[in-house]
Design an enzyme around this catalytic site. Structure first.
Site, PDB file in Angstrom:
ATOM      1  N   TYR A 135       0.787  -1.192   0.048  1.00  0.00           N
ATOM      2  CA  TYR A 135       0.064   0.060   0.203  1.00  0.00           C
ATOM      3  C   TYR A 135       0.926   1.203   0.032  1.00  0.00           C
ATOM      4  O   TYR A 135       1.521   1.685   1.113  1.00  0.00           O
ATOM      5  CB  TYR A 135      -0.938  -0.033   1.343  1.00  0.00           C
ATOM      6  CG  TYR A 135      -1.926   1.038   1.417  1.00  0.00           C
ATOM      7  CD1 TYR A 135      -2.237   1.960   0.568  1.00  0.00           C
ATOM      8  CD2 TYR A 135      -2.578   1.172   2.512  1.00  0.00           C
ATOM      9  CE1 TYR A 135      -3.193   3.025   0.459  1.00  0.00           C
ATOM     10  CE2 TYR A 135      -3.489   2.314   2.571  1.00  0.00           C
ATOM     11  CZ  TYR A 135      -3.672   3.075   1.660  1.00  0.00           C
ATOM     12  OH  TYR A 135      -4.742   4.161   1.640  1.00  0.00           O
ATOM     13  N   LYS A 163      -1.089  -0.986  -4.279  1.00  0.00           N
ATOM     14  CA  LYS A 163      -1.997  -0.163  -4.413  1.00  0.00           C
ATOM     15  C   LYS A 163      -1.629   1.304  -4.358  1.00  0.00           C
ATOM     16  O   LYS A 163      -0.855   1.544  -3.577  1.00  0.00           O
ATOM     17  CB  LYS A 163      -3.048  -0.113  -2.879  1.00  0.00           C
ATOM     18  CG  LYS A 163      -3.897   1.004  -2.812  1.00  0.00           C
ATOM     19  CD  LYS A 163      -4.944   0.472  -1.629  1.00  0.00           C
ATOM     20  CE  LYS A 163      -5.645   1.450  -0.601  1.00  0.00           C
ATOM     21  NZ  LYS A 163      -6.118   2.753  -1.246  1.00  0.00           N
TER      22      LYS A 163
HETATM   23  O1  MN9 Z   1      -6.560   5.261  -0.676  1.00  0.00           O
HETATM   24  C1  MN9 Z   1      -7.973   7.066  -0.583  1.00  0.00           C
HETATM   25  N1  MN9 Z   1      -7.131   8.051   0.057  1.00  0.00           N
HETATM   26  C2  MN9 Z   1      -7.190   8.429   1.306  1.00  0.00           C
HETATM   27  C3  MN9 Z   1      -7.365   5.846  -0.667  1.00  0.00           C
HETATM   28  O2  MN9 Z   1      -7.713   8.090   2.171  1.00  0.00           O
HETATM   29  C4  MN9 Z   1      -5.776   9.386   1.639  1.00  0.00           C
HETATM   30  C5  MN9 Z   1      -8.520   7.835  -2.072  1.00  0.00           C
HETATM   31  O3  MN9 Z   1      -9.701   6.988  -1.969  1.00  0.00           O
HETATM   32  C6  MN9 Z   1      -9.081   9.219  -1.603  1.00  0.00           C
HETATM   33  O4  MN9 Z   1      -9.684   9.323  -0.495  1.00  0.00           O
HETATM   34  C7  MN9 Z   1      -9.766   9.854  -2.760  1.00  0.00           C
HETATM   35  C8  MN9 Z   1     -10.129  11.580  -2.391  1.00  0.00           C
HETATM   36  O5  MN9 Z   1      -9.162  12.136  -2.657  1.00  0.00           O
HETATM   37  O6  MN9 Z   1      -9.047   9.686  -3.787  1.00  0.00           O
END
Ligand code: MN9
Length: 291
Positions: A135, A163
Protein backbone atom coordinates in the site's frame (compact mmCIF):
# COMPACT_ATOMS: atom_id res chain seq x y z
CA UNK A 1 -1.58 -15.06 -7.67
CA UNK A 2 -4.16 -13.02 -9.60
CA UNK A 3 -6.74 -11.54 -7.26
CA UNK A 4 -10.30 -11.86 -8.61
CA UNK A 5 -11.91 -8.56 -9.63
CA UNK A 6 -10.54 -5.10 -10.17
CA UNK A 7 -12.70 -2.50 -8.36
CA UNK A 8 -12.52 -2.63 -4.56
CA UNK A 9 -14.10 -0.22 -2.08
CA UNK A 10 -11.70 0.92 0.65
CA UNK A 11 -14.41 0.19 3.18
CA UNK A 12 -15.36 2.68 5.87
CA UNK A 13 -15.77 1.33 9.39
CA UNK A 14 -19.18 2.07 10.93
CA UNK A 15 -19.01 3.61 14.41
CA UNK A 16 -21.74 4.34 16.95
CA UNK A 17 -22.36 7.79 18.46
CA UNK A 18 -19.69 7.08 21.09
CA UNK A 19 -17.18 6.40 18.31
CA UNK A 20 -17.14 2.70 19.16
CA UNK A 21 -17.11 0.15 16.34
CA UNK A 22 -20.62 -0.77 15.30
CA UNK A 23 -20.39 -4.33 14.02
CA UNK A 24 -24.17 -4.49 13.40
CA UNK A 25 -23.89 -1.73 10.82
CA UNK A 26 -21.36 -3.64 8.72
CA UNK A 27 -23.82 -5.84 6.73
CA UNK A 28 -26.04 -2.95 5.51
CA UNK A 29 -22.98 -0.95 4.47
CA UNK A 30 -21.59 -3.91 2.53
CA UNK A 31 -24.99 -4.51 0.92
CA UNK A 32 -25.06 -0.92 -0.29
CA UNK A 33 -21.47 -1.00 -1.59
CA UNK A 34 -21.98 -4.28 -3.44
CA UNK A 35 -25.28 -3.09 -4.93
CA UNK A 36 -23.17 -0.67 -7.00
CA UNK A 37 -21.35 -3.54 -8.72
CA UNK A 38 -17.88 -3.38 -7.17
CA UNK A 39 -15.87 -6.60 -6.98
CA UNK A 40 -14.83 -6.52 -3.38
CA UNK A 41 -13.73 -4.78 -0.22
CA UNK A 42 -10.41 -3.51 1.10
CA UNK A 43 -10.86 -3.63 4.86
CA UNK A 44 -9.13 -1.69 7.62
CA UNK A 45 -7.03 0.75 5.59
CA UNK A 46 -6.95 4.55 5.70
CA UNK A 47 -10.62 4.82 4.76
CA UNK A 48 -11.48 2.22 7.40
CA UNK A 49 -9.74 4.36 10.05
CA UNK A 50 -7.58 1.31 10.80
CA UNK A 51 -4.78 3.49 12.12
CA UNK A 52 -7.13 4.88 14.80
CA UNK A 53 -8.07 1.45 16.10
CA UNK A 54 -6.56 -1.04 18.54
CA UNK A 55 -5.34 -4.42 17.37
CA UNK A 56 -8.44 -6.02 18.95
CA UNK A 57 -10.75 -3.63 17.13
CA UNK A 58 -9.03 -4.17 13.80
CA UNK A 59 -9.25 -7.94 14.27
CA UNK A 60 -12.94 -7.73 15.16
CA UNK A 61 -13.67 -5.71 12.01
CA UNK A 62 -11.76 -8.17 9.81
CA UNK A 63 -13.73 -11.04 11.35
CA UNK A 64 -17.12 -9.36 11.07
CA UNK A 65 -16.60 -8.41 7.43
CA UNK A 66 -15.49 -11.93 6.53
CA UNK A 67 -18.35 -13.60 8.34
CA UNK A 68 -20.86 -11.53 6.36
CA UNK A 69 -19.18 -11.11 2.98
CA UNK A 70 -16.85 -14.05 2.39
CA UNK A 71 -19.20 -15.75 -0.04
CA UNK A 72 -20.24 -12.46 -1.68
CA UNK A 73 -17.05 -10.79 -2.96
CA UNK A 74 -13.26 -10.62 -2.91
CA UNK A 75 -11.86 -9.54 0.46
CA UNK A 76 -8.52 -7.81 1.00
CA UNK A 77 -7.36 -7.19 4.58
CA UNK A 78 -5.19 -4.18 5.32
CA UNK A 79 -2.78 -5.30 8.04
CA UNK A 80 -0.12 -2.56 7.99
CA UNK A 81 1.00 -1.25 11.37
CA UNK A 82 3.84 0.58 13.10
CA UNK A 83 5.23 -2.69 14.45
CA UNK A 84 5.97 -5.86 12.53
CA UNK A 85 4.42 -7.92 15.36
CA UNK A 86 1.05 -6.14 15.02
CA UNK A 87 1.05 -6.46 11.23
CA UNK A 88 1.90 -10.16 11.49
CA UNK A 89 -0.87 -10.69 14.06
CA UNK A 90 -3.40 -9.07 11.72
CA UNK A 91 -2.11 -11.10 8.78
CA UNK A 92 -2.82 -14.21 10.85
CA UNK A 93 -6.37 -12.99 11.48
CA UNK A 94 -6.80 -12.41 7.74
CA UNK A 95 -5.58 -15.90 6.96
CA UNK A 96 -7.78 -17.52 9.63
CA UNK A 97 -10.79 -15.68 8.19
CA UNK A 98 -10.09 -16.75 4.62
CA UNK A 99 -9.31 -13.37 3.12
CA UNK A 100 -8.32 -13.49 -0.56
CA UNK A 101 -5.33 -11.20 -0.10
CA UNK A 102 -3.66 -8.87 2.36
CA UNK A 103 -2.15 -5.44 1.99
CA UNK A 104 0.08 -3.24 4.13
CA UNK A 105 1.40 0.31 4.30
CA UNK A 106 5.09 0.42 5.12
CA UNK A 107 5.70 0.82 8.87
CA UNK A 108 4.98 4.48 9.61
CA UNK A 109 5.99 7.19 12.08
CA UNK A 110 9.59 6.01 12.61
CA UNK A 111 11.94 6.24 9.65
CA UNK A 112 13.32 2.83 8.76
CA UNK A 113 15.96 1.63 6.33
CA UNK A 114 14.85 -0.10 3.15
CA UNK A 115 16.24 -3.36 4.60
CA UNK A 116 13.98 -3.01 7.64
CA UNK A 117 10.94 -2.28 5.46
CA UNK A 118 11.78 -5.24 3.27
CA UNK A 119 12.01 -7.53 6.31
CA UNK A 120 8.62 -6.23 7.54
CA UNK A 121 6.97 -7.17 4.23
CA UNK A 122 8.77 -10.51 4.21
CA UNK A 123 7.48 -11.33 7.71
CA UNK A 124 3.88 -10.46 6.78
CA UNK A 125 4.02 -12.38 3.51
CA UNK A 126 5.46 -15.48 5.13
CA UNK A 127 2.91 -15.77 7.90
CA UNK A 128 -0.21 -15.28 5.80
CA UNK A 129 0.76 -17.14 2.62
CA UNK A 130 -1.76 -14.87 0.89
CA UNK A 131 -0.99 -12.54 -2.02
CA UNK A 132 0.31 -9.30 -0.52
CA UNK A 133 -0.36 -5.87 -2.00
CA UNK A 134 2.02 -3.07 -1.03
CA UNK A 135 0.00 0.00 0.00
CA UNK A 136 1.92 2.98 -1.32
CA UNK A 137 0.44 6.16 0.14
CA UNK A 138 3.41 8.50 0.72
CA UNK A 139 1.31 11.53 1.72
CA UNK A 140 -0.03 9.69 4.77
CA UNK A 141 2.61 7.05 5.53
CA UNK A 142 5.43 9.59 5.24
CA UNK A 143 7.40 7.03 3.26
CA UNK A 144 7.84 7.89 -0.41
CA UNK A 145 9.38 4.69 -1.76
CA UNK A 146 11.41 5.00 -4.94
CA UNK A 147 10.52 3.14 -8.11
CA UNK A 148 13.64 1.05 -7.59
CA UNK A 149 12.68 0.09 -4.05
CA UNK A 150 9.12 -0.79 -5.01
CA UNK A 151 10.40 -2.96 -7.86
CA UNK A 152 12.86 -4.62 -5.51
CA UNK A 153 10.11 -5.43 -3.01
CA UNK A 154 8.07 -6.94 -5.83
CA UNK A 155 10.80 -9.46 -6.58
CA UNK A 156 9.32 -11.40 -3.66
CA UNK A 157 6.93 -13.81 -5.38
CA UNK A 158 4.36 -13.41 -2.58
CA UNK A 159 4.01 -9.72 -3.39
CA UNK A 160 1.16 -9.51 -5.86
CA UNK A 161 1.26 -5.81 -6.67
CA UNK A 162 0.72 -2.27 -5.43
CA UNK A 163 -2.18 -0.10 -4.32
CA UNK A 164 -0.86 3.20 -5.57
CA UNK A 165 -2.36 6.20 -3.78
CA UNK A 166 -0.28 9.05 -5.15
CA UNK A 167 -0.48 11.28 -8.19
CA UNK A 168 2.73 10.41 -10.05
CA UNK A 169 1.34 8.75 -13.17
CA UNK A 170 4.83 8.51 -14.64
CA UNK A 171 6.05 6.44 -11.70
CA UNK A 172 2.85 4.39 -11.86
CA UNK A 173 3.41 3.64 -15.54
CA UNK A 174 7.08 2.79 -14.97
CA UNK A 175 6.14 0.30 -12.25
CA UNK A 176 3.44 -1.19 -14.47
CA UNK A 177 5.83 -1.58 -17.39
CA UNK A 178 8.70 -3.00 -15.37
CA UNK A 179 6.64 -5.48 -13.37
CA UNK A 180 4.19 -6.76 -15.99
CA UNK A 181 3.21 -9.84 -13.95
CA UNK A 182 2.11 -7.83 -10.92
CA UNK A 183 -1.23 -6.09 -10.32
CA UNK A 184 -1.55 -2.33 -9.97
CA UNK A 185 -4.55 -0.71 -8.33
CA UNK A 186 -4.90 3.04 -8.40
CA UNK A 187 -5.98 4.72 -5.17
CA UNK A 188 -6.41 8.37 -6.10
CA UNK A 189 -10.04 8.30 -7.14
CA UNK A 190 -10.01 11.67 -8.92
CA UNK A 191 -7.40 10.31 -11.38
CA UNK A 192 -8.88 6.83 -11.85
CA UNK A 193 -9.47 7.23 -15.59
CA UNK A 194 -5.96 8.49 -16.30
CA UNK A 195 -4.46 5.54 -14.43
CA UNK A 196 -6.77 3.10 -16.21
CA UNK A 197 -5.74 4.60 -19.54
CA UNK A 198 -2.06 4.02 -18.73
CA UNK A 199 -2.69 0.41 -17.73
CA UNK A 200 -3.92 -0.02 -14.14
CA UNK A 201 -5.56 -3.33 -13.24
CA UNK A 202 -8.27 -1.46 -11.35
CA UNK A 203 -8.75 0.75 -8.35
CA UNK A 204 -9.19 0.73 -4.59
CA UNK A 205 -10.70 3.91 -3.20
CA UNK A 206 -12.72 5.59 -0.52
CA UNK A 207 -15.35 7.20 -2.72
CA UNK A 208 -16.25 3.72 -4.01
CA UNK A 209 -18.16 3.34 -0.71
CA UNK A 210 -20.71 5.76 -2.15
CA UNK A 211 -20.40 5.70 -5.95
CA UNK A 212 -18.66 2.44 -6.82
CA UNK A 213 -20.78 2.16 -9.97
CA UNK A 214 -19.09 5.25 -11.42
CA UNK A 215 -15.68 3.54 -11.37
CA UNK A 216 -17.09 0.24 -12.66
CA UNK A 217 -18.64 2.20 -15.53
CA UNK A 218 -15.50 4.26 -16.27
CA UNK A 219 -13.58 1.02 -16.61
CA UNK A 220 -16.10 -0.56 -18.98
CA UNK A 221 -16.47 2.65 -21.02
CA UNK A 222 -12.69 2.78 -21.44
CA UNK A 223 -12.52 -0.90 -22.37
CA UNK A 224 -15.13 -0.40 -25.06
CA UNK A 225 -13.34 2.69 -26.36
CA UNK A 226 -15.98 5.18 -25.25
CA UNK A 227 -13.60 7.88 -24.00
CA UNK A 228 -16.23 10.60 -23.97
CA UNK A 229 -18.45 8.64 -21.61
CA UNK A 230 -15.49 7.66 -19.43
CA UNK A 231 -14.50 11.32 -19.15
CA UNK A 232 -18.03 12.41 -18.21
CA UNK A 233 -18.16 9.78 -15.47
CA UNK A 234 -14.78 10.86 -14.10
CA UNK A 235 -16.10 14.44 -14.01
CA UNK A 236 -19.08 13.26 -11.94
CA UNK A 237 -16.72 11.58 -9.48
CA UNK A 238 -14.52 14.66 -9.36
CA UNK A 239 -17.43 16.99 -8.57
CA UNK A 240 -17.99 14.83 -5.51
CA UNK A 241 -14.27 14.68 -4.60
CA UNK A 242 -14.07 18.49 -4.87
CA UNK A 243 -16.81 18.79 -2.25
CA UNK A 244 -15.26 16.05 -0.09
CA UNK A 245 -12.00 17.96 0.02
CA UNK A 246 -14.00 20.72 1.73
CA UNK A 247 -15.83 18.44 4.18
CA UNK A 248 -12.78 16.27 4.80
CA UNK A 249 -12.92 13.06 2.74
CA UNK A 250 -13.79 10.56 5.46
CA UNK A 251 -16.14 12.75 7.56
CA UNK A 252 -17.84 13.81 4.32
CA UNK A 253 -18.25 10.26 3.05
CA UNK A 254 -19.68 9.17 6.38
CA UNK A 255 -22.07 12.11 6.37
CA UNK A 256 -23.13 11.21 2.83
CA UNK A 257 -23.87 7.58 3.67
CA UNK A 258 -25.79 8.55 6.81
CA UNK A 259 -27.73 11.08 4.72
CA UNK A 260 -28.81 8.51 2.12
CA UNK A 261 -29.86 6.02 4.81
CA UNK A 262 -26.81 3.79 5.23
CA UNK A 263 -25.83 4.34 8.88
CA UNK A 264 -22.07 4.50 9.46
CA UNK A 265 -21.92 7.04 12.29
CA UNK A 266 -19.16 9.63 12.71
CA UNK A 267 -15.39 9.35 12.26
CA UNK A 268 -13.26 8.85 15.32
CA UNK A 269 -11.64 11.98 16.78
CA UNK A 270 -9.40 13.81 16.04
CA UNK A 271 -11.41 13.77 12.78
CA UNK A 272 -13.73 16.75 12.90
CA UNK A 273 -17.32 17.21 11.86
CA UNK A 274 -17.55 18.92 8.44
CA UNK A 275 -18.45 22.61 8.38
CA UNK A 276 -22.11 23.58 7.85
CA UNK A 277 -21.40 25.20 4.46
CA UNK A 278 -19.56 22.15 3.13
CA UNK A 279 -22.32 19.83 4.34
CA UNK A 280 -24.87 21.93 2.48
CA UNK A 281 -22.90 21.56 -0.77
CA UNK A 282 -22.58 17.83 -0.21
CA UNK A 283 -26.29 17.37 0.42
CA UNK A 284 -27.15 19.32 -2.73
CA UNK A 285 -24.86 17.02 -4.74
CA UNK A 286 -26.37 13.92 -3.13
CA UNK A 287 -29.93 15.07 -3.75
CA UNK A 288 -29.10 15.64 -7.40
CA UNK A 289 -27.07 12.49 -8.01
CA UNK A 290 -28.03 9.80 -5.55
CA UNK A 291 -31.54 10.31 -4.17
O1 MN9 B 1 -6.52 5.35 -0.63
C1 MN9 B 1 -7.98 7.23 -0.58
N1 MN9 B 1 -6.97 8.04 0.00
C2 MN9 B 1 -7.01 8.41 1.26
C3 MN9 B 1 -7.52 5.87 -0.92
O2 MN9 B 1 -7.81 8.01 2.05
C4 MN9 B 1 -5.96 9.38 1.65
C5 MN9 B 1 -8.56 7.87 -1.84
O3 MN9 B 1 -9.63 7.08 -2.23
C6 MN9 B 1 -8.98 9.31 -1.59
O4 MN9 B 1 -9.79 9.39 -0.46
C7 MN9 B 1 -9.75 9.90 -2.78
C8 MN9 B 1 -10.20 11.33 -2.56
O5 MN9 B 1 -9.12 12.20 -2.58
O6 MN9 B 1 -8.94 9.82 -3.92
Amino acid sequence: MKIPGSIFAAMLTPLDSNEQINLDAIPPLIQYILSKGVDGLYVGGSSGEGMLQSLQERSAVLQAVASYALDKCTLIAHVGATSTADAVALAEVAKANNYTAISAVPPYYYKHSFEAISAYYQAIAEVSELPLIIYNIPALSGNDMSTQNLLQLMQNSRIAGVKYTATDLFQFQQLRAQAPDKSFYFGTDEMFLSAAAIGSDGGIGSTYNLIGDVYVNIQSALRSGNIQQARELQCTANDLVQILLETGVLPGLKHALNFIGVPVGPCRKPFNQPSKESIKKLEVWLAKNLL
